[in-house]
Design a protein around this motif. Structure first.
Motif: not given
Length: 124
Positions: A39, A42, A44, A66, A97, A99-100, A102
């Motif tokens: 994952s 990052r 914010t 990230p 934040t 994010r899974a 990709r």
């Protein structure tokens, strides 16, 4: 105490870890946010909550761009589960934040694996 500056306040060359990992996470072993080692998190721009400890601040500083959960755990020298708890605290308060990862349709695609291998070779 012979701690080097990058180790932070919880490591000592002679004694080893001065604070047990479970105390860093307040004894919690389950993150509230679904995170895996790949994952990406990052910052914010929001700050820490007053009740958060110095480990949260260090984790947040590592997330200027990230960054993977695995990389943060390695920098913090903490187990992945403890790192996930810290990061999920930061996600919950809006400081990060997440994010899974990709994947292409086939995560074992040869071109993807070769790209990962090339990236690792460049970093070593």
């Amino acid at each position: 105490m012979n701690a080097s500056p990058q180790d932070g306040p919880w490591l000592d060359d002679a004694a080893g870890r001065l604070i047990r990992p479970y105390t860093v996470s307040g004894g919690r072993t389950k993150p509230t946010t679904a995170l895996d080692l790949l994952s990406m998190v990052r910052a914010t721009g929001s700050g820490l909550q007053p009740h958060m400890g110095p480990e949260h601040g260090l984790a947040l500083r590592l997330c200027a761009g990230p960054t993977s959960v695995a990389e943060i755990a390695a920098h913090l020298r903490l187990p992945a589960v403890v790192t996930k708890v810290l990061l999920s605290d930061l996600v919950d308060c809006g400081a990060l934040t997440a994010r899974a990862p990709r994947f292409h349709t086939n995560p074992s695609d040869r071109s993807l694996l070769e790209a990962v291998l090339d990236g690792l070779r460049q970093r070593l």
